[in-house]
Scaffold this active site. Structure first.
Site, short mmCIF file in Angstrom:
data_model
loop_
_atom_site.label_atom_id
_atom_site.label_comp_id
_atom_site.label_asym_id
_atom_site.label_seq_id
_atom_site.Cartn_x
_atom_site.Cartn_y
_atom_site.Cartn_z
N GLY A 90 19.93 0.24 19.71
CA GLY A 90 21.15 0.07 18.93
C GLY A 90 21.87 1.37 18.63
N ALA A 151 16.73 2.05 17.00
CA ALA A 151 17.80 3.04 16.90
C ALA A 151 17.82 3.96 18.12
CB ALA A 151 17.62 3.88 15.64
N CYS A 152 18.94 3.97 18.80
CA CYS A 152 19.10 4.80 20.00
C CYS A 152 18.86 6.28 19.70
CB CYS A 152 20.49 4.60 20.58
SG CYS A 152 20.97 5.76 21.87
N PHE A 153 19.37 6.75 18.56
CA PHE A 153 19.36 8.19 18.30
C PHE A 153 18.05 8.70 17.73
CE2 PHE A 153 23.81 7.85 19.15
CZ PHE A 153 24.14 9.11 19.65
N LYS A 167 18.68 14.90 19.11
CA LYS A 167 19.56 14.19 20.03
C LYS A 167 21.02 14.27 19.58
CE LYS A 167 19.86 9.68 22.35
NZ LYS A 167 19.08 8.45 22.64
#
Length: 273
Positions: A90, A151-153, A167
Site C-alpha cells: 500500500g 506499507a510500501c515504504f 526509502k
C-alpha cells in the site's frame, strides 16, 4: 560512456503536460489505458506522466489484502481507496508526486523488471542529485519475505531508491505484450502519524524506514519543482529529449471505460487479484 549517454543517443520521448491533479480511480485507469496503447502500437513513443492524487488516496497493490490497511480510517480522513494494476504494498498518496513511465521493450529497455527498474531509478536519482543535491542509492538486494508489510515504504525493494538507508521512492512495474509500465511515488512531505495509522504501525518505525524529499533536500519542494527534477534526470541519464504531449482521445476514452469497469468499483478495490 554508457550506451544510454545523452551524447551518444538522444531520444525523442513524450511527457504528458500539464501536471494532472485527479482522483485515484482516474489516475490508475489512465496508467492502464496508456499501457494498453503501448501494447497495441509498435510506434508507441516512450511516455512520462507526472501527476498528483486529488483528493489524497490510499492505493493497494494488485494482490494485496484489503484487510492489510485500515480502510475505515482512510475514509474518515477523506482519502479515496483504489487498487493498482501493479503489485507491491500500500501507498499513501498524500503530499507526494507520482510518476508513470510507459514504453515498449526495446533499447535501452529490456524484458527484464530488474534492468528497467535500474535504468529508471538511476534517472530519478540523477534528477534529484542535480536539482536538490540529494544523493540516493539503489537498494542492492531483495527484501526478505518476513519483512513484508502492508506499507510500501517500510521496506525498499530491489533497485528502489533510498537515502542513508531510508526509502525515498516506492515503485511498481507491470509488463505485458511487449510493453511495460513503471509508476511510483516520491513523498514530498510525510504525515507520519496518518501514514502509520493506516498501516497499523508506530510512527517512529516508519520514520526510521522512509524519508521524504523535504528532509532529504533540506527544504520544501513543490510538485512542479519535483516534476522538473525527474524530467531533468531522464534527460541526463537516458538522453530524453522531451516533447510536450497530451492524452490522446482514444486513450482517454479507454480510461473512462476502465473507471466504470474497474477502478471506480468498490468490489475491484476490495478483492485482491
Amino acid at each position: 560512456m554508457s550506451p544510454s549517454s545523452p551524447a551518444e543517443a538522444p531520444r525523442a520521448w513524450n511527457v504528458i503536460e500539464p501536471l494532472e491533479e485527479s482522483p485515484g480511480s482516474w489516475q490508475m485507469a489512465l496508467d492502464e489505458a496508456q499501457l494498453d496503447d503501448a501494447c497495441a502500437r509498435a510506434d508507441f513513443v516512450p511516455t512520462l506522466r507526472l501527476y498528483v492524487f486529488r483528493p489524497g488516496c490510499l492505493s493497494l497493490g494488485r494482490t494485496q489484502s484489503y484487510e492489510s490497511v485500515d480502510a475505515a480510517a482512510a475514509k474518515e480522513q477523506g482519502l479515496e481507496l483504489v487498487r493498482r494494476v501493479t503489485g507491491g504494498s500500500g501507498v499513501l498518496h498524500h503530499g507526494e508526486l507520482t510518476y508513470s513511465f510507459i514504453a515498449r521493450v526495446g533499447a535501452p529497455f529490456a524484458d527484464s523488471i530488474e534492468q528497467n527498474y535500474t535504468l529508471l531509478s538511476e534517472a530519478i536519482a540523477a534528477g534529484l542529485a542535480s536539482r536538490f543535491g540529494v544523493r540516493a542509492d539503489l537498494e542492492p538486494s531483495r527484501p526478505e519475505r518476513t519483512l513484508a508489510s502492508g506499507a510500501c515504504f517500510l521496506t525498499p525493494a530491489l533497485k528502489e531508491l533510498k537515502v542513508n538507508g531510508r526509502k525515498l521512492v516506492g515503485s511498481a512495474q507491470r509488463r505485458q505484450r511487449g510493453a511495460f509500465m513503471q509508476h511510483g511515488a516520491l513523498p514530498l512531505v510525510t504525515d507520519y502519524a496518518l501514514h502509520a495509522r493506516l498501516f497499523g504501525l508506530e510512527p517512529e518505525r516508519l520514520r526510521g524506514a522512509m524519508m521524504d524529499l523535504k528532509e532529504a533536500a533540506g527544504r520544501e519542494v513543490s510538485h512542479a519543482d519535483a516534476a522538473e527534477a525527474l524530467k531533468q534526470g531522464f534527460t541526463e541519464s537516458l538522453g530524453a529529449q522531451w516533447t510536450s504531449s497530451s492524452i490522446a482521445p482514444h486513450v482517454r476514452a479507454r480510461a473512462e471505460a476502465l473507471v466504470a469497469e474497474r477502478y471506480g468499483r468498490e468490489d475491484w478495490t476490495r478483492d485482491a487479484l
